[in-house]
Scaffold this active site. Sequence first.
Site, PDB file in Angstrom:
ATOM      1  CB  CYS A 133      27.377   9.063 -23.208  1.00  8.38           C
ATOM      2  SG  CYS A 133      28.879   7.747 -22.941  1.00  8.38           S
ATOM      3  CG  HIS A 273      27.530  10.243 -27.411  1.00  6.61           C
ATOM      4  ND1 HIS A 273      28.507  10.821 -26.641  1.00  6.61           N
ATOM      5  CD2 HIS A 273      27.950   8.581 -26.978  1.00  6.61           C
ATOM      6  CE1 HIS A 273      29.162  10.026 -25.585  1.00  6.61           C
ATOM      7  NE2 HIS A 273      28.811   8.804 -26.092  1.00  6.61           N
ATOM      8  CG  ASN A 303      32.340   8.227 -25.521  1.00  7.82           C
ATOM      9  OD1 ASN A 303      31.946   9.271 -24.892  1.00  7.82           O
ATOM     10  ND2 ASN A 303      31.727   7.021 -25.278  1.00  7.82           N
TER      11      ASN A 303
HETATM   12  N1  ACO Z   1      42.934  -3.095 -31.394  1.00 14.24           N
HETATM   13  C1  ACO Z   1      42.857  -4.056 -32.168  1.00 14.24           C
HETATM   14  N2  ACO Z   1      42.013  -5.110 -32.202  1.00 14.24           N
HETATM   15  C2  ACO Z   1      40.784  -4.871 -31.277  1.00 14.24           C
HETATM   16  C3  ACO Z   1      40.804  -3.703 -30.470  1.00 14.24           C
HETATM   17  C4  ACO Z   1      41.906  -2.636 -30.428  1.00 14.24           C
HETATM   18  N3  ACO Z   1      41.903  -1.515 -29.767  1.00 14.24           N
HETATM   19  N4  ACO Z   1      39.775  -4.014 -29.774  1.00 14.24           N
HETATM   20  C5  ACO Z   1      38.990  -4.797 -30.190  1.00 14.24           C
HETATM   21  N5  ACO Z   1      39.849  -5.799 -31.003  1.00 14.24           N
HETATM   22  C6  ACO Z   1      39.370  -6.802 -31.638  1.00 14.24           C
HETATM   23  C7  ACO Z   1      38.592  -7.633 -30.834  1.00 14.24           C
HETATM   24  O1  ACO Z   1      39.329  -8.413 -30.041  1.00 14.24           O
HETATM   25  C8  ACO Z   1      37.973  -8.563 -32.005  1.00 14.24           C
HETATM   26  O2  ACO Z   1      38.957  -9.639 -32.375  1.00 14.24           O
HETATM   27  P1  ACO Z   1      38.518 -10.969 -32.342  1.00 14.24           P
HETATM   28  O3  ACO Z   1      37.472 -10.952 -33.543  1.00 14.24           O
HETATM   29  O4  ACO Z   1      39.796 -12.013 -32.555  1.00 14.24           O
HETATM   30  O5  ACO Z   1      37.615 -11.410 -31.110  1.00 14.24           O
HETATM   31  C9  ACO Z   1      37.813  -7.650 -33.169  1.00 14.24           C
HETATM   32  O6  ACO Z   1      38.705  -6.529 -32.922  1.00 14.24           O
HETATM   33  C10 ACO Z   1      36.661  -7.018 -33.483  1.00 14.24           C
HETATM   34  O7  ACO Z   1      35.897  -6.598 -32.036  1.00 14.24           O
HETATM   35  P2  ACO Z   1      34.772  -6.198 -32.224  1.00 14.24           P
HETATM   36  O8  ACO Z   1      34.146  -5.888 -30.813  1.00 14.24           O
HETATM   37  O9  ACO Z   1      33.728  -6.756 -32.838  1.00 14.24           O
HETATM   38  O10 ACO Z   1      34.903  -4.746 -32.874  1.00 14.24           O
HETATM   39  P3  ACO Z   1      33.764  -3.717 -33.366  1.00 14.24           P
HETATM   40  O11 ACO Z   1      33.970  -3.400 -34.819  1.00 14.24           O
HETATM   41  O12 ACO Z   1      32.505  -3.890 -32.672  1.00 14.24           O
HETATM   42  O13 ACO Z   1      34.428  -2.297 -32.724  1.00 14.24           O
HETATM   43  C11 ACO Z   1      33.936  -0.887 -30.861  1.00 14.24           C
HETATM   44  C12 ACO Z   1      34.416  -2.261 -31.254  1.00 14.24           C
HETATM   45  C13 ACO Z   1      34.872   0.094 -31.407  1.00 14.24           C
HETATM   46  C14 ACO Z   1      34.120  -0.864 -29.190  1.00 14.24           C
HETATM   47  C15 ACO Z   1      32.507  -0.795 -31.150  1.00 14.24           C
HETATM   48  O14 ACO Z   1      32.057  -2.245 -30.754  1.00 14.24           O
HETATM   49  C16 ACO Z   1      31.947   0.330 -30.501  1.00 14.24           C
HETATM   50  O15 ACO Z   1      32.040   1.667 -30.835  1.00 14.24           O
HETATM   51  N6  ACO Z   1      30.931   0.033 -29.788  1.00 14.24           N
HETATM   52  C17 ACO Z   1      29.798   1.134 -28.878  1.00 14.24           C
HETATM   53  C18 ACO Z   1      30.798   1.806 -28.006  1.00 14.24           C
HETATM   54  C19 ACO Z   1      29.915   2.981 -27.310  1.00 14.24           C
HETATM   55  O16 ACO Z   1      29.251   3.774 -28.291  1.00 14.24           O
HETATM   56  N7  ACO Z   1      29.815   3.443 -26.229  1.00 14.24           N
HETATM   57  C20 ACO Z   1      28.882   4.197 -26.016  1.00 14.24           C
HETATM   58  C21 ACO Z   1      28.440   4.607 -24.547  1.00 14.24           C
HETATM   59  S1  ACO Z   1      29.992   4.925 -23.661  1.00 14.24           S
HETATM   60  C22 ACO Z   1      29.384   5.332 -22.182  1.00 14.24           C
HETATM   61  O17 ACO Z   1      28.114   5.534 -21.845  1.00 14.24           O
HETATM   62  C23 ACO Z   1      30.400   5.739 -21.099  1.00 14.24           C
END
Ligand code: ACO
Length: 346
Positions: A133, A273, A303
């Site tokens: 990214c 980003h 993204n």
């Molecule tokens: N729908 C419903 N529930 C979901 C989903 C979904 N799509 N995805 C995850 N959950 C659930 C999980 O299973 C988890 O359930 P559990 O507690 O029973 O295990 C719960 O939601 C919470 O999961 P978390 O991973 O803690 O959710 P979080 O609030 O952290 O959000 C997310 C997840 C959106 C992926 C976030 O962590 C994020 O944006 N991370 C950064 C990603 C990023 O910025 N990447 C950048 C680089 S990309 C590149 O370089 C190509």
Amino acid sequence: MTLPQRIVDFVNPRAKHQFKGRTCSIRSVGSYVPEKILTNHDIAQRVNTSDEWITSRTGIKERRIAAADQYTSHLAANAALDALKKGDVKPEEVDLIIVATITPDMPFPATACLVQKIIGAEKAAAFDLEAACSGFIYGLEIGQQFIMSQTCNTVLVIGAEKLSTIIDWEDRNTCVLFGDGAGAAILQNRPDSHGLLTTVMGSDGNKGDLLCMPAGGSKNPANGDTIKDRLHYLRMDGRETFKHAVNAMYKAAREVLNRCQLKISQIKHIIPHQANKRIISAVSDRLQATKDQVFINLDKYGNTSAASVAIALDEAAANGCLKRGDLILLVVFGAGLTWGAAIIEW
Ligand code: ACO
């Protein structure tokens, strides 16, 4: 806008002292996104998720998906042609093409070479760069070096991705986050503008496992087992990535501001980003930026990795948000881990 002398002094110190002050500016920007829209509701038909979850956790409402016969090189070439048209630059004038991507058409030849052919940039050298990214900002910094050193007069930097081909559409943790698209910038020396004031790039390979595609390279060449184990798809530890993203983006932004002795209030637009609106809010809050300063379009595209900031920059320019002389802060984060920031005088 006349910049304070301290910033002018800082601008491209190597250019100033060694190469007699040749600076690098963005002459024009362009972008392209595929026509097909995939909404959160569409994804909820495939995996156990909902529009409410995706919107509240990420801010994303929909993303674009390229057609089966539309490759990263096509997306990149369309963005490049848009930038060339807006800048009134002919393809034959381009000296160098840099394509930042993690989804090249194939491991080799470089997607940049395929773009060179499509747009007819006959005299251009071409190569790809891979910083996930962060690739577009890495590309701006690398392209700038060629302008400063007077090796090139016109450099085309493109961020382009067809992420839909490396997303595991059975994994709700990742498939809701990404989309396809491309953005491009044409770099030239523009004597009446200071252009790219400063750029920061960083990386931490110790945390490479947080976000990767495990197979398809020399470590795990494709075979029946890698396919069965779904190792040709992007994998991410979202929670850890989130924390590192906020820290790295904040520090990179602070560093470029400090280098130019600028306060955040002097920045007209922050173009971060476009991964997650909660990451953007956390970084903006720590920088003490106002909501009006921050440009967000991730609701429409998700993204798009290396294309993300480039598409946002083009959209901000097309909307008339960017005025000549505005100071713009770009800040990115990605797999590697990698990060970067840049301050541009528009
Ligand atoms: N729908 C419903 N529930 C979901 C989903 C979904 N799509 N995805 C995850 N959950 C659930 C999980 O299973 C988890 O359930 P559990 O507690 O029973 O295990 C719960 O939601 C919470 O999961 P978390 O991973 O803690 O959710 P979080 O609030 O952290 O959000 C997310 C997840 C959106 C992926 C976030 O962590 C994020 O944006 N991370 C950064 C990603 C990023 O910025 N990447 C950048 C680089 S990309 C590149 O370089 C190509």
